[in-house]
Design a protein around this motif. Sequence first.
Motif: not given
Length: 153
Positions: A54-55, A57-60, A74-77, A79, A81
């Motif tokens: 997951l991380n 694909e995200r800014h964690c 974390a930030l996904e787009d 959102e 999360v």
Amino acid sequence: MGREVVIRRFETEDAEAVSYVIRETMRVSNLDDYPIERLQPLIDYFSPQKVLHLNAERHCLVAEMDDKIVGTAALEDSELVTFFVLPAYQRTGLGMRLLKAIEEFALRTGLRQLRLEASIMGVQFYETFGYKRTGSVKDGTAGEQVELVKSLC
């Protein structure tokens, strides 16, 4: 908070500690609001391998205190999360600092609004920091999730 908190980007070797933070927080903090039968699939889902995937694909971000990871967000787009702080470190200001760091990152990347789906227990925390309910309540894997948004401008 007298002890030093370091907030930094997630690194590959953090996967096991971040998995623990998420799973332990669900086991302890979310049990008042959600039955374990609903939580267990999520607890199982957030294995170290899944966290690593997951991380990618995200800014964690992770929060470290006392030489261990005690929080993550974390930030996904647009959102927010997987925002979790170990129960022993809740109500210490650490969550506020982690939230502020993720919001600052979002602003630097051009985002003007963040959205999230909060657990029942998390709603008041987010509202304290300017998040507003949209009126949308979803039945998530664990149970009721309340949608909130915040303008960052």
